[in-house]
Design an enzyme around this catalytic site. Structure first.
Site, PDB file in Angstrom:
ATOM      1  N   GLY A 413       9.261   8.496  34.897  1.00 30.02           N
ATOM      2  CA  GLY A 413      10.165   8.049  34.852  1.00 30.02           C
ATOM      3  C   GLY A 413      11.425   7.928  33.669  1.00 30.02           C
ATOM      4  N   ALA A 414      10.153   8.256  32.777  1.00 28.87           N
ATOM      5  CA  ALA A 414      11.078   8.541  31.379  1.00 28.87           C
ATOM      6  C   ALA A 414      12.401   9.452  31.495  1.00 28.87           C
ATOM      7  CB  ALA A 414      10.007   8.904  30.443  1.00 28.87           C
TER       8      ALA A 414
END
Ligand code: HXC
Length: 523
Positions: A413-414
């Protein structure tokens, strides 16, 4: 009446005017000025002299007086009602200002003091020029009561109306207590001076009485506290003079308004400059740290960067640089701190910066080296989901040119959060050292091959084989490049050349969003 007599009368009136002006300009008088100097603070007029180009400051509403008769105020003269307002040139560009004068009744804010600030903020907004507040005040003028609270309300309203329209900068150059902290908080940028400025909602005495906690003014709300712990202060300075100089530097990166062109500095740097130092900056071992600021400086004109929030959420860097003379906003993970992980403060810091740059048409350049989001109950219960969402929102909402360079890790997600293609990046480049995957090799294999590893005759050896195979697939930029998820794999030394060319190509970028009242950013 003879002509001569008329002349005398006119001259007399001019003299009277000059004497009255001079007297008001003496502020609170010699004793108060000395007290200010003894505290190593400049007076409001000295600050303005430093701030504006010589002989360009035009004072507005010098003769305004308070009209309160309460608690002895009817007998009290407060020169300029404790605030100097006006406009002038800063490095040749018009800036509007309000400078509170602590020597006049502690720069306390009463009805007329506030109305002077309203007037100058209204002028700044109408003229579409930056507004700079130099705050040094004991807060709401206690004797006046509710009109002084109304005064603050009108300032907060104007801070909000002008937000994203004109740049707003506040310097805290003395005390700021209670609700008075909220005008700075609503501004774009807050400067503080070490040892002489502080901000807090409730001071040490109230804290002691209410919750029996002991803390000093400085520990509670000094420049370092707000620059390292709360993130309220964006720039810490050593003294008033450095503070004024740094405000001027910041202004040099900013346009006059959201409708004005970006300021163009003379660039002596080359568009074709090769950054050979970048070819050796990434360590061979993937968990070793390196200095992301060296990368930012390497690509920037004359290796110069100007960094807000330098002491807060150090796992992410935000900075202004120039590329071929034009300002660019940089967001970069910082592997030196917590491996560059995204946490609540990093998300808030980057989101705020992205939204500022987008509001004022400053292109965004992102350097990605991120292992993921910070795990743990502290982050989850404090709302990493809510705060992390701000970053996704800020990047997706931004319509300025957006360029991303993946230097090493881009996980999960980062990876998405650091201005990936689907958040609207115009162009994503990766260095050959990039690793783009859902998880790192070890973590991924522990999940997808859990039973296979535990059933193996030699679990450690089997795991090593599986991790190697996973890394072969994902610990490089080629899979992402084959899917067109990144546009290019570049040799690190070409990074500046590519950025120069891309910003030039994208300089007329136009992107629109759905017509609506406003976004609902997850606050
Ligand atoms: C009226 C004030 C004042 C105030 C200072 N002065 N603050 N006058 N209203 N809020 C006056 C003093 O009476 C004094 O007047 C002069 O300013 C200098 O103040 P000193 O106390 O002598 O200075 P110093 O010792 O340096 O102390 C500075 C100070 C202290 C720490 C700021 O003055 C102080 O505690 N002031 C009150 C702070 C406060 O509680 N403000 C209200 C916060 S609430 P003379 O005539 O002697 O020169 C608030 C609500 C805003 O602001 C809400 C917005 C929504």
């Amino acid at each position: 009446m003879s002509d001569d007599l008329q002349k005398d009368t006119t001259q007399g009136k001019i003299k009277e005017f000059e004497q009255k002006s001079q007297s008001i300009k003496m502020m609170g008088g010699e004793k108060q000025i000395k007290k200010q100097h003894d505290l190593k603070k400049l007076t409001a007029r000295e600050r303005l002299d430093l701030f504006f180009d010589k002989d360009t400051f035009q004072e507005v509403q010098l003769f305004v007086k308070h009209r309160s008769t309460l608690f002895g105020l009817d007998k009290k003269e407060i020169p300029s009602d404790g605030v100097i307002t006006g406009f002038g040139k800063v490095n040749g560009r018009t800036v509007f200002t309000a400078a509170q004068d602590f020597t006049s009744s502690g720069g306390s804010l009463g009805e007329m003091h506030a109305k002077k600030i309203w007037k100058i903020m209204d002028m700044a907004i109408a003229a579409q020029k930056p507004f700079v507040a130099l705050n040094d005040s004991g807060g709401a003028r206690i004797q006046e009561g509710v009109p002084s609270l109304e005064g603050y309300g009108g300032i907060f309203y104007r801070n909000t109306i002008g937000s994203g329209y004109i740049p707003q900068i506040t310097a805290i150059l003395g005390p700021t207590a209670g609700g008075a902290v909220y005008s700075p908080a609503l501004a774009d940028w807050v400067f503080m001076v070490k040892d002489s400025s502080y901000m807090y909602i409730t001071g040490p005495d109230v804290i002691k009485a209410a919750i029996d906690e002991e803390v000093t003014h400085d520990e509670l709300g000094g420049a370092i506290a707000h620059a390292t712990k709360s993130g309220v202060c964006h720039f810490v300075t050593e003294n008033d003079t450095e503070c004024i100089e740094k405000i001027k530097t910041l202004l040099s990166y900013l346009p006059d308004s959201c409708h004005s062109p970006l300021p163009l500095a003379d660039s002596t740097d080359s568009a074709q400059r090769i950054c050979t130092e970048l070819d050796t900056i990434i360590p061979d071992k993937t968990n070793r740290v390196y200095d992301m600021k060296k990368i930012i400086k390497s690509v920037a004109d004359n290796n110069e960067m100007f960094e807000p929030f330098e002491l807060w959420a150090k796992n992410i860097i935000v900075a202004f640089i120039r590329i071929m003379g034009k300002p660019v906003g940089v967001i970069a993970n910082n592997p030196r701190f917590a491996a560059g992980v995204l946490d609540i403060n990093a998300s808030d810091k980057a989101s705020r910066f992205i939204r500022f740059c987008d509001a004022f048409n400053i292109p965004l350049l992102t350097f990605t080296d991120v292992p993921g989001y910070m795990p743990g109950t502290i982050q989850e219960w404090a709302g990493i989901i809510r705060h992390g969402a701000k970053l996704l929102h800020a990047y997706s909402e931004a319509t300025v040119p957006k360029i991303t360079v993946i230097t090493r890790k881009a996980y999960g997600g980062a990876y998405i959060g650091m201005c990936s293609k689907q958040l609207g990046a115009d162009y994503v480049m990766a260095w050959p050292t990039a690793e783009i995957a859902v998880l790192g090799g070890e973590g991924a294999c522990n999940i997808i091959y859990r039973s296979e590893i535990s059933a193996a005759a030699d679990p450690a050896a089997r795991k090593a084989e599986l991790v190697a195979s996973y890394e072969d697939q994902f610990s490089n930029p080629y899979f992402a490049a084959s899917l067109g998820i990144i546009e290019e794999i570049i040799v690190p030394h070409d990074t500046r050349k590519r950025i120069v060319a891309l910003l030039d190509a994208l300089k007329d970028k136009k992107e629109t969003r759905l017509s609506k009242k406003h976004n609902n950013i997850p606050l």
